[in-house]
Design a protein around this motif. Structure first.
Motif, PDB file in Angstrom:
ATOM      1  N   UNK A   1       0.815  -1.216   0.000  1.00 51.57           N
ATOM      2  CA  UNK A   1       0.000   0.000   0.000  1.00 51.57           C
ATOM      3  C   UNK A   1       0.848   1.265   0.000  1.00 51.57           C
ATOM      4  N   UNK A   2       0.310   2.289  -0.651  1.00 53.05           N
ATOM      5  CA  UNK A   2       0.811   3.658  -0.521  1.00 53.05           C
ATOM      6  C   UNK A   2      -0.240   4.411   0.273  1.00 53.05           C
ATOM      7  N   UNK A   3       0.154   4.923   1.439  1.00 48.94           N
ATOM      8  CA  UNK A   3      -0.825   5.539   2.321  1.00 48.94           C
ATOM      9  C   UNK A   3      -1.039   7.009   1.991  1.00 48.94           C
ATOM     10  N   UNK A   4      -2.146   7.510   2.495  1.00 47.80           N
ATOM     11  CA  UNK A   4      -2.467   8.922   2.327  1.00 47.80           C
ATOM     12  C   UNK A   4      -1.366   9.797   2.916  1.00 47.80           C
ATOM     13  N   UNK A   5      -0.867   9.424   4.077  1.00 51.52           N
ATOM     14  CA  UNK A   5       0.192  10.205   4.718  1.00 51.52           C
ATOM     15  C   UNK A   5       1.452  10.253   3.884  1.00 51.52           C
ATOM     16  N   UNK A   6       1.842   9.123   3.302  1.00 56.27           N
ATOM     17  CA  UNK A   6       3.029   9.078   2.444  1.00 56.27           C
ATOM     18  C   UNK A   6       2.838   9.965   1.213  1.00 56.27           C
ATOM     19  N   UNK A   7       1.648   9.908   0.669  1.00 56.24           N
ATOM     20  CA  UNK A   7       1.329  10.707  -0.508  1.00 56.24           C
ATOM     21  C   UNK A   7       1.405  12.193  -0.195  1.00 56.24           C
ATOM     22  N   UNK A   8       0.837  12.588   0.942  1.00 57.81           N
ATOM     23  CA  UNK A   8       0.855  13.995   1.341  1.00 57.81           C
ATOM     24  C   UNK A   8       2.281  14.484   1.587  1.00 57.81           C
ATOM     25  N   UNK A   9       3.105  13.668   2.220  1.00 56.86           N
ATOM     26  CA  UNK A   9       4.500  14.064   2.474  1.00 56.86           C
ATOM     27  C   UNK A   9       5.247  14.252   1.156  1.00 56.86           C
ATOM     28  N   UNK A  10       4.986  13.359   0.192  1.00 60.30           N
ATOM     29  CA  UNK A  10       5.636  13.473  -1.112  1.00 60.30           C
ATOM     30  C   UNK A  10       5.220  14.756  -1.817  1.00 60.30           C
ATOM     31  N   UNK A  11       3.926  15.089  -1.755  1.00 54.26           N
ATOM     32  CA  UNK A  11       3.455  16.323  -2.379  1.00 54.26           C
ATOM     33  C   UNK A  11       4.059  17.546  -1.711  1.00 54.26           C
ATOM     34  N   UNK A  12       4.115  17.539  -0.388  1.00 54.00           N
ATOM     35  CA  UNK A  12       4.691  18.700   0.317  1.00 54.00           C
ATOM     36  C   UNK A  12       6.159  18.871  -0.037  1.00 54.00           C
ATOM     37  N   UNK A  13       6.877  17.750  -0.097  1.00 53.34           N
ATOM     38  CA  UNK A  13       8.303  17.826  -0.400  1.00 53.34           C
ATOM     39  C   UNK A  13       8.553  18.248  -1.851  1.00 53.34           C
ATOM     40  N   UNK A  14       7.666  17.830  -2.757  1.00 53.40           N
ATOM     41  CA  UNK A  14       7.867  18.098  -4.184  1.00 53.40           C
ATOM     42  C   UNK A  14       7.398  19.480  -4.599  1.00 53.40           C
ATOM     43  N   UNK A  15       6.240  19.909  -4.061  1.00 51.94           N
ATOM     44  CA  UNK A  15       5.613  21.130  -4.560  1.00 51.94           C
ATOM     45  C   UNK A  15       5.391  22.206  -3.505  1.00 51.94           C
ATOM     46  N   UNK A  16       5.434  21.827  -2.246  1.00 50.96           N
ATOM     47  CA  UNK A  16       5.089  22.785  -1.195  1.00 50.96           C
ATOM     48  C   UNK A  16       5.972  24.016  -1.175  1.00 50.96           C
ATOM     49  N   UNK A  17       7.291  23.837  -1.236  1.00 54.82           N
ATOM     50  CA  UNK A  17       8.209  24.963  -1.141  1.00 54.82           C
ATOM     51  C   UNK A  17       8.092  25.889  -2.356  1.00 54.82           C
ATOM     52  N   UNK A  18       8.063  25.312  -3.572  1.00 56.30           N
ATOM     53  CA  UNK A  18       8.016  26.153  -4.766  1.00 56.30           C
ATOM     54  C   UNK A  18       6.691  26.909  -4.862  1.00 56.30           C
ATOM     55  N   UNK A  19       5.598  26.258  -4.466  1.00 52.85           N
ATOM     56  CA  UNK A  19       4.306  26.935  -4.532  1.00 52.85           C
ATOM     57  C   UNK A  19       4.223  28.064  -3.519  1.00 52.85           C
ATOM     58  N   UNK A  20       4.717  27.825  -2.308  1.00 53.90           N
ATOM     59  CA  UNK A  20       4.705  28.865  -1.287  1.00 53.90           C
ATOM     60  C   UNK A  20       5.609  30.024  -1.695  1.00 53.90           C
ATOM     61  N   UNK A  21       6.769  29.709  -2.283  1.00 57.87           N
ATOM     62  CA  UNK A  21       7.671  30.771  -2.737  1.00 57.87           C
ATOM     63  C   UNK A  21       7.004  31.643  -3.800  1.00 57.87           C
ATOM     64  N   UNK A  22       6.274  31.013  -4.720  1.00 61.27           N
ATOM     65  CA  UNK A  22       5.558  31.773  -5.740  1.00 61.27           C
ATOM     66  C   UNK A  22       4.551  32.727  -5.102  1.00 61.27           C
ATOM     67  N   UNK A  23       3.838  32.244  -4.106  1.00 61.71           N
ATOM     68  CA  UNK A  23       2.856  33.079  -3.417  1.00 61.71           C
ATOM     69  C   UNK A  23       3.534  34.249  -2.701  1.00 61.71           C
ATOM     70  N   UNK A  24       4.685  33.987  -2.088  1.00 59.83           N
ATOM     71  CA  UNK A  24       5.424  35.044  -1.392  1.00 59.83           C
ATOM     72  C   UNK A  24       5.950  36.063  -2.402  1.00 59.83           C
ATOM     73  N   UNK A  25       6.507  35.583  -3.523  1.00 58.81           N
ATOM     74  CA  UNK A  25       7.000  36.486  -4.569  1.00 58.81           C
ATOM     75  C   UNK A  25       5.899  37.442  -5.022  1.00 58.81           C
ATOM     76  N   UNK A  26       4.726  36.901  -5.265  1.00 65.78           N
ATOM     77  CA  UNK A  26       3.607  37.721  -5.734  1.00 65.78           C
ATOM     78  C   UNK A  26       3.217  38.763  -4.692  1.00 65.78           C
ATOM     79  N   UNK A  27       3.221  38.363  -3.427  1.00 73.27           N
ATOM     80  CA  UNK A  27       2.852  39.299  -2.363  1.00 73.27           C
ATOM     81  C   UNK A  27       3.902  40.390  -2.204  1.00 73.27           C
ATOM     82  N   UNK A  28       5.177  40.015  -2.312  1.00 70.30           N
ATOM     83  CA  UNK A  28       6.261  40.995  -2.231  1.00 70.30           C
ATOM     84  C   UNK A  28       6.099  42.052  -3.313  1.00 70.30           C
ATOM     85  N   UNK A  29       5.905  41.612  -4.545  1.00 68.97           N
ATOM     86  CA  UNK A  29       5.789  42.542  -5.663  1.00 68.97           C
ATOM     87  C   UNK A  29       4.565  43.435  -5.483  1.00 68.97           C
TER      88      UNK A  29
END
Length: 292
Positions: free
Chosen positions: A45-73
């Motif tokens: 099995x691939x659990x929901x928790x494992x899936x969420x951790x993978x998504x956070x590690x893969x996309x969480x930082x870049x997506x949050x940075x994009x949001x911060x960049x937009x707010x800064x500008x």
């Protein structure tokens, strides 16, 4: 709640929402806890928790940075009264529109809102990055002369057509259109223009000053409303009915109107600076969960 904790909550919610949209189109959650399986491969099995951790590690930082960049500008542009001229916005929207296929009026309005946000962000970011750089007047003029009218947008029409052999057939097509038949399906059925018939008669966006603009079409389309079809009219190959999807007006700039944007463009090139907001981070007090 601290700003750091608040940002953490935002990231978790964001990733959760993305995952939900990707997987469950029926909007029914089938996962109740982190240990529940979202997939099983030969019993492993691939659990929901494992899936969420993978998504956070893969996309969480870049997506949050994009949001911060937009707010800064946004914040810095407000502080410095930096805005983008509506004429520039209209030119950019027209360029993007001319690169699209057929869109309904509702689809265009949705896209236009996103485009305008992106355009404003890009031009404001460019000005913020280059505000301390001065470019000599003769260099700006030389660059402008080099591109001549390259900053202008030529009036264009987005057209489809149905070409038939005679007026009787054209009137039959019009009758079916009046009864609710789709223009592109009738083009596939009736049009004798082999180059466009398989594409539903679609001709694309054509600048009105282009040598490839079909003879007689501009005069007919000039009096038409967008998203409407014409009465039949004679052309060299028979009888045509055109559908006007969009009509984009000419947008022309004087040197003084376009000068500030050329200067920013040249300054960015001189700095060898990519169009990224990273240099602006130090101008505001920023805390986020990924900072070292």
């Amino acid at each position: 709640m601290s700003r750091k904790l608040l940002l953490a909550v935002i990231v978790v919610l964001l990733i959760t929402n993305i995952a939900t949209l990707l997987v469950w189109n029926n909007q029914e959650s089938i996962v109740r806890n982190n240990d529940e399986a979202v997939a099983s491969i030969d019993g492993e099995a691939i659990t929901y928790g494992e899936w969420m951790r993978s998504l956070r590690n893969s996309y969480g930082e870049s997506q949050l940075k994009t949001m911060i960049d937009q707010t800064i500008v946004n914040q810095l542009a407000d502080q410095k009264n930096i805005d983008v001229e509506e004429k520039i916005m209209e030119r950019e929207v027209a360029l993007l529109t001319s690169m699209q296929g057929v869109m309904s009026e509702e689809e265009f309005e949705e896209k236009e809102e996103d485009w305008r946000e992106d355009i404003r962000y890009r031009y404001q970011l460019e000005q913020l990055l280059t505000e301390d750089i001065s470019i000599p007047e003769d260099e700006i003029e030389s660059y402008y002369d080099q591109y001549d009218n390259g900053y202008d947008f030529a009036a264009s029409m987005q057209l489809s057509h149905i070409v038939v052999q005679n007026l009787d057939t054209a009137e039959k097509v019009v009758k079916e259109l009046e009864e609710g038949a789709a223009f592109h399906l009738l083009a596939q059925e009736y049009s004798i223009d082999e180059e466009s018939a398989n594409d539903g008669g679609y001709l694309g966006f054509i600048p009105t000053n282009s040598q490839f603009f079909p003879e007689g079409y501009e005069e007919v389309a000039a009096d038409m409303e967008e998203y409407s079809y014409s009465d039949p009219f004679e052309v060299d190959s028979g009888v045509a009915i055109i559908y006007l999807h969009r009509k984009l007006p000419s947008i022309e700039f004087t040197y003084e109107e376009i000068k500030p944007y050329i200067e920013n463009e040249l300054a960015l090139h001189e700095m060898e600076q990519s169009l990224e907001a990273d240099p602006l981070w130090e101008m505001l007090d920023i805390e986020w969960i990924y900072q070292e």
